[in-house]
Enzyme design. Structure first.
Site, mmCIF file in Angstrom:
data_model
loop_
_atom_site.group_PDB
_atom_site.id
_atom_site.type_symbol
_atom_site.label_atom_id
_atom_site.label_comp_id
_atom_site.label_asym_id
_atom_site.label_seq_id
_atom_site.Cartn_x
_atom_site.Cartn_y
_atom_site.Cartn_z
ATOM 1 N N ASP A 287 0.811 -1.227 0.000
ATOM 2 C CA ASP A 287 0.000 0.000 0.000
ATOM 3 C C ASP A 287 0.841 1.273 0.000
ATOM 4 O O ASP A 287 0.294 2.392 0.066
ATOM 5 C CB ASP A 287 -0.977 -0.030 1.177
ATOM 6 C CG ASP A 287 -2.089 -1.033 0.936
ATOM 7 O OD1 ASP A 287 -2.472 -1.205 -0.240
ATOM 8 O OD2 ASP A 287 -2.565 -1.656 1.900
ATOM 9 N N ASP B 120 -6.455 -5.331 -4.329
ATOM 10 C CA ASP B 120 -6.311 -3.918 -3.969
ATOM 11 C C ASP B 120 -5.072 -3.287 -4.618
ATOM 12 O O ASP B 120 -5.012 -2.083 -4.857
ATOM 13 C CB ASP B 120 -6.190 -3.742 -2.449
ATOM 14 C CG ASP B 120 -7.062 -4.694 -1.645
ATOM 15 O OD1 ASP B 120 -7.316 -5.814 -2.108
ATOM 16 O OD2 ASP B 120 -7.470 -4.322 -0.540
HETATM 17 N N1 GLY Z 1 -6.879 -2.226 0.929
HETATM 18 C C1 GLY Z 1 -7.628 -2.659 2.044
HETATM 19 C C2 GLY Z 1 -9.085 -2.411 1.926
HETATM 20 O O1 GLY Z 1 -9.609 -2.210 0.873
HETATM 21 O O2 GLY Z 1 -9.746 -2.431 2.934
#
Ligand code: GLY
Length: 376
Positions: free
Chosen positions: A93, A155
């Protein structure tokens, strides 16, 4: 949009600006995630959501030139310097975190320090690439001794724009190559024929073979986590915008059609589209907001004959979020939009405003008000 009630787009944008200004007086340069009991809970700078508040500040700053907002956003970015060397806490992330801080600032101001930070973050993201499985590793171990080295998640599609940006500004194609290879892996292992997606795929990190599919934040491995579908819809549209590969556009459209076909009457998704009767059907407004902003981008990438389909769909979701989910005049609520679901299977942050829901809602409404340049 005709039929949706007057010029709600500019009204919504104006309410977003007002509320961000008011909430900013408390949040300032901190890192909100979920609003519980009306107040945003603050997280450490290393948490994956650290970019969304500064990103929201930059969205509003772009319109208002309010120096206070710029100052808070820059301070958030500077605080991220403390975590950029924290190998253990950082994960894939990195893309969310530095795209909405350093890249946003660089795009808006041309600041060279921000550009260097963005490039450093892109290098760290590349360092998570597994050459056998052609995927970017998601997380480090959550518990001592846990082996997460084979995990990749949908994600990550939204983290890849950092790599495309890095190739553009540095002239070095390696970043883009890694982004493209990860995207191809997502096409092969995550996007299902019906347009729904797997949340987590475990690969054998030695051979790169797929080992198993995990349910993750969705209800089950074969259910349909709505935010995951939104990450795919938007992420594939961005991949197409950067690379021009039609397969990515088709994947984005497939995810979009699945998402739209499964929306309830108010156009805001449940947290999972494939739930047994006995499981609570909470909404996830953040999935709706992310998908809506992605649909607006998609509408600009397709041919004339399809443009209105995606534009109207994105606009309908944003309109419903504005009218039915907005906390505009509530002084007892810091979130912009209510009813997000962060992690139902772990029972965390259910039916609350989420900072990424607020960010994507504001980004979508900004697009409707003519701000079509994205930080991604
Ligand atoms: N990337 C984590 C979520 O979407 O909660």
């Amino acid at each position: 949009m005709r039929g949706l009630g007057g010029d709600w787009r500019s009204e919504a944008w104006s309410k977003i600006k007002d509320k961000v200004g008011r909430t900013g007086l408390r949040i300032r340069d901190a890192f909100p995630h979920a609003s519980v009991g009306g107040s945003y809970q603050l997280e450490p700078a290393s948490w994956w959501t650290a970019g969304f508040w500064p990103g929201l500040l930059w969205l509003v700053y772009r319109d208002t030139n309010d120096e206070q907002l710029r100052h808070w956003a820059e301070s958030c970015e500077e605080q991220l310097d403390r975590v950029i060397t924290d190998y253990v806490k950082l994960d894939h992330d990195i893309g969310f975190m530095w795209t909405l801080t350093s890249v946003a600032r660089y795009r808006l101001t041309g600041d060279e320090t921000a550009k260097r930070r963005g490039l450093l973050a892109a290098n760290l993201l590349c360092g998570r690439y597994n050459t056998r499985g052609r995927y970017i590793r998601a997380w480090n171990p959550w518990q001592p001794g846990e082996d997460n080295s084979g995990l990749a998640i949908i994600d990550c599609m939204m983290n890849l724009p950092l790599l495309h940006w890095a190739s553009q500004v540095s002239g070095d194609p390696r970043y883009k190559h890694i982004a493209v290879e990860h995207t191809d892996t997502v096409l092969a292992h995550f996007i299902r024929p019906d347009g729904s997606v797997n949340h987590i795929v475990r690969f054998d990190p030695q051979t790169g073979e797929q080992a198993e599919v995990l349910g993750g934040q969705g209800y089950a491995p074969d259910s349909a986590w709505s935010r995951g579908t939104a990450w795919a819809l938007y992420g594939m549209a961005l991949a197409y915008r950067y690379v021009g590969d039609k397969r990515y556009l088709e994947a984005s459209k497939r995810a979009a059609h699945f998402f739209l076909a499964n929306l309830p009457d108010d156009h805001v998704p449940y947290w999972d589209f494939r739930l047994p009767e006995r499981v609570a059907k909470h909404r996830d407004s953040s999935a709706g907001a992310c998908a809506a902003s992605g649909l607006l981008l998609l509408s600009r990438l397709v041919g004339e004959e399809e443009r209105l389909l995606y534009r109207r769909a994105g606009e309908r979701i944003l309109w419903s979020l504005y009218r039915n989910y907005g906390a505009w005049d509530r002084e007892d609520e810091e979130g912009l939009i209510l009813h997000g679901t962060s992690h139902y299977p772990e029972g965390r942050n259910i039916d609350v405003p989420l900072i990424y829901g607020d960010y994507y809602f504001a980004e979508g409404v900004a697009q409707l008000n003519g701000y079509e340049e994205l930080f991604w």
